[in-house]
Each structure stands twice: as structure tokens, then as C-alpha cells.
Design an enzyme around this catalytic site. Sequence first.
Site, PDB file in Angstrom:
ATOM      1  N   GLU A   1      -9.534   6.974   3.001  1.00 28.91           N
ATOM      2  CA  GLU A   1     -10.449   6.034   3.623  1.00 28.91           C
ATOM      3  C   GLU A   1      -9.623   4.843   4.087  1.00 28.91           C
ATOM      4  O   GLU A   1      -8.533   4.589   3.542  1.00 28.91           O
ATOM      5  CB  GLU A   1     -11.502   5.548   2.608  1.00 28.91           C
ATOM      6  CG  GLU A   1     -11.055   4.379   1.704  1.00 28.91           C
ATOM      7  CD  GLU A   1      -9.967   4.739   0.693  1.00 28.91           C
ATOM      8  OE1 GLU A   1      -9.686   5.937   0.519  1.00 28.91           O
ATOM      9  OE2 GLU A   1      -9.395   3.802   0.090  1.00 28.91           O
TER      10      GLU A   1
ATOM     11  N   LYS B   1       0.808  -1.222   0.000  1.00 26.31           N
ATOM     12  CA  LYS B   1       0.000   0.000   0.000  1.00 26.31           C
ATOM     13  C   LYS B   1       0.842   1.273   0.000  1.00 26.31           C
ATOM     14  O   LYS B   1       0.426   2.299  -0.507  1.00 26.31           O
ATOM     15  CB  LYS B   1      -0.963  -0.012   1.183  1.00 26.31           C
ATOM     16  CG  LYS B   1      -2.097  -1.013   0.964  1.00 26.31           C
ATOM     17  CD  LYS B   1      -3.342  -0.618   1.700  1.00 26.31           C
ATOM     18  CE  LYS B   1      -4.529  -1.474   1.269  1.00 26.31           C
ATOM     19  NZ  LYS B   1      -4.362  -2.892   1.664  1.00 26.31           N
TER      20      LYS B   1
ATOM     21  N   SER C   1       1.641  -9.771  -1.034  1.00 27.81           N
ATOM     22  CA  SER C   1       1.302  -8.355  -0.914  1.00 27.81           C
ATOM     23  C   SER C   1       1.634  -7.761   0.446  1.00 27.81           C
ATOM     24  O   SER C   1       1.838  -6.554   0.561  1.00 27.81           O
ATOM     25  CB  SER C   1      -0.177  -8.137  -1.231  1.00 27.81           C
ATOM     26  OG  SER C   1      -0.992  -8.979  -0.441  1.00 27.81           O
TER      27      SER C   1
HETATM   28  C1  LIG Z   1      -5.228  -3.951   1.458  1.00 23.66           C
HETATM   29  C2  LIG Z   1      -4.496  -5.191   1.167  1.00 23.66           C
HETATM   30  C3  LIG Z   1      -4.867  -6.051   0.104  1.00 23.66           C
HETATM   31  C4  LIG Z   1      -6.076  -5.810  -0.748  1.00 23.66           C
HETATM   32  O1  LIG Z   1      -6.097  -4.612  -1.441  1.00 23.66           O
HETATM   33  P1  LIG Z   1      -5.862  -4.560  -2.995  1.00 23.66           P
HETATM   34  O2  LIG Z   1      -6.181  -3.159  -3.360  1.00 23.66           O
HETATM   35  O3  LIG Z   1      -6.776  -5.560  -3.638  1.00 23.66           O
HETATM   36  O4  LIG Z   1      -4.434  -4.910  -3.233  1.00 23.66           O
HETATM   37  C5  LIG Z   1      -4.089  -7.162  -0.149  1.00 23.66           C
HETATM   38  N1  LIG Z   1      -3.010  -7.469   0.616  1.00 23.66           N
HETATM   39  C6  LIG Z   1      -2.643  -6.691   1.648  1.00 23.66           C
HETATM   40  C7  LIG Z   1      -1.454  -7.088   2.448  1.00 23.66           C
HETATM   41  C8  LIG Z   1      -3.362  -5.527   1.968  1.00 23.66           C
HETATM   42  O5  LIG Z   1      -2.982  -4.768   3.002  1.00 23.66           O
END
Ligand SMILES: *Cc1c(COP(=O)(O)O)cnc(C)c1O
Length: 397
Positions: free
Chosen positions: A113, A91, A380
Amino acid sequence: MKTLEHTPRPGYFGPYGGRYVPETLMPPLLELENAYEGIMNSPQYRETLDELLRDYCGRRTPITLCDNLSRELGFRLFLKREDLLHTGAHKINNAIGQTLLAKMMGKTHVIAETGAGQHGVATATAAAKFGLRCTVFMGAKDAERQAPNVQRMKLLGARVIAVQNGSCTLKDAINEALRYWISHQHDTLYVFGTAAGPHPFPTIVRNLQSVIGRESIEQMKQQTGKLPDYVVACVGGGSNAIGMLHPFVPYDHVKLIGVEAGGTGEPGCEHSAAINLGKPGVLHGELTYLLQDEDGQILESSSISAGLDYPGVGPEHVYLHSIGRVHYGIAYDAEALSAFSRLSRTEGIIPALESSHALAWVFKHAADIPAGSDVLVNLSGRGDKDLAHALHYIPLD
Ligand SMILES: *Cc1c(COP(=O)(O)O)cnc(C)c1O
């Protein structure tokens, strides 16, 4: 004959996306669109962003070969390590890019948000770095469930507003932030957290997150001499997935997979699988696929991972689904939990529950993936934030 439908329009992905907003929201969106086309293409912006991504956020992130799991699976499993970034997830790529844009536009205040609190923390972090004021809108229910992230945001100097409307969750926080932006546009920029919302947000967020896929292409070529056979990412609003998948779209031989959260998987259960189980509709200024009832009312989404808990999905994903370029699968809560433990035990990496959905899809379909394939999963985020929650379900001895 060339009809309107066939004319490519900026902000649309096929028929999806667009800018379905009240007139009062048009001026700040148009101002942002101009800044995106001007400032974001300037060498000064690009150089500053590259430096911040490298020296502040910790790019480029490595690609790790999971050799223990690869032996078990019969194909090579690689992870793109967004979990190693500052603040623990992808993020920050987006938050730092949009907040830098705010600074260069001369704004003094950013708003965001947040659902689980991850995007709020990333934006509060970037605002602290640039000396901007920061206000984060969070559903009252989420603020209660995610108290540690509320504390983190406050420690970083942000103001957190608990939104008491509707279901008191993410979609209500977005509505409130959009409303606030309308009356404070002179000094405020809205830093949107995922590749959704009205144009130009889906394009801005995708461009900022595409660093994930661009690096991956270079690194896989360096480390293996070729591109991977499969690339897999979890889909909430869709930002980490579009950032990973978009740069791979032109390479037809690479199979691209997005993984949605299926909730518990019981018949009639709540889930967050907007592409697999939703229908077209308009939410937060875009035409997309949504979880909705027969009257078109938005349904509450639900997943064991708070970060995947959004009733819509970014419009570019719906388009890539409609042309068959990306396959969208589902992973259920129990499968994600099992992937969460399996990666921890076999590779010494605790993944975010969101990312665990992408891993779970790979484990579930391992028998269909040809031996000798290379599979790249976007990790992610890291799982420390999920420990308390996950350990409700996972026995430790
Ligand atoms: C917020 C988040 C997501 C999901 O958000 P996307 O916009 O779909 O990427 C996925 N993995 C992590 C670690 C997150 O914090």
C-alpha cells in the site's frame, strides 16, 4: 490470580495490537509468522540483509552534530541521517527486508500500500533488485496528488492500482491490498509499510527498522562517550520512531519523545495525532488508538506532510504511551514548516516535512531542555520531495 489479561501474548503490546482479521486472512498471516520466525532468524537471511543494507542502501548512516544550531540552542543537537539512504528515507530498511523475505519464501510477487508514494517507491525498488513482480495499491486521490511518485514506481517496473473505494486514500489502499492478498496468497507476499496492521507486521517492521536505534547507540557512545539525554522521532504509522526508540527503551535515563502531526492546530481542524487525540478502536487488524467520530467511524486524517497522514498508529507506541515510557508530543503544520527552513538555512540540510515535525518539537521545547544536554533527532527522510509543496507557504526572499 493470573488472568488472561496478564498473560503476555505474542503480537500484543499490553492489550494493544493483535490480529483482528477475517478467517480468510489467517492463512497468509500464519505463513508469514512462520517465515518470520524461521527464515528471518537464519544466518543466510541475516548476512544477505546486512550486505544489502550496506552496499545497496548505504548503511550505516552517519550521525551529524548540528554545530550552528547547537550554538543557538544551548544544547548539542545530533541528527541520525536516514535521509542519506537510497530512495531518501528510512522506508527502504523495511521494504528491502520484507522483499528479501518474500524471495526466500519462494514468492514471485510483492504487493504494497502507499499513501504519499514513499513506501510504494521503496517496495518497487526492492522488487526490481530481486526480480519480483510488484503491485502497489494507492488511493485514487493520493495517486493524483503524488503523480511523480506514481511515475517513479512505474519506471521501476511496478504496476500501480488506483483504489476508488471510500475516501480514496491510504486506509482504503490498505483494505484493498489485504483483500487482494487473500485471493493471491500462493505466490504473493504483502509488504506492509509501517509498524501497524495485524500481527506479525508490527513486530517484523519494528525489528527491521531497529537498525536505526542500534546504530545510534553505538555511534553516540563513540562520538560523545555516552548515550543522548533525549531521543526524538516523528510518528505517522510509527515505523521510523519505533525503529529509533525501541533499542533505547531499556535505558531509563534517556528521555524518549514521539511527535505526532497536529495539522493546522485550529479548533476542530483535521490532524493525524492518534495517540494524543484518538480513542481505542480496531483498524486494519489491530487494536490501537484511532481518529474516530462518536459512532466509531474513522475520521480522515490530515497533515501538511503526506507521510504522517494516517488515522491510526502502531500498537507498540500506544503501549509505550500507556506505561509512560515514551512521551508523545504534537507539532503543528506552521511549526514544521519553520523547522524545515531553519535546518536548511543553518545546517545545509533540507529535511522531509515528516522529520521536520520532530525538529519542530525540539525547537518549541528548547527552553525546557537543560543547557549541555545531548538531543538526538531521527531525520527520517530528505525534503526534496516536499519542495514544491513547502514553497507554497515559505517566502524565499
Ligand atoms: C513515511 C514517512 C514517515 C512516516 O512513517 P512512519 O511509519 O511513522 O515512520 C516519516 N518520515 C518519512 C521521511 C516518511 O517517508
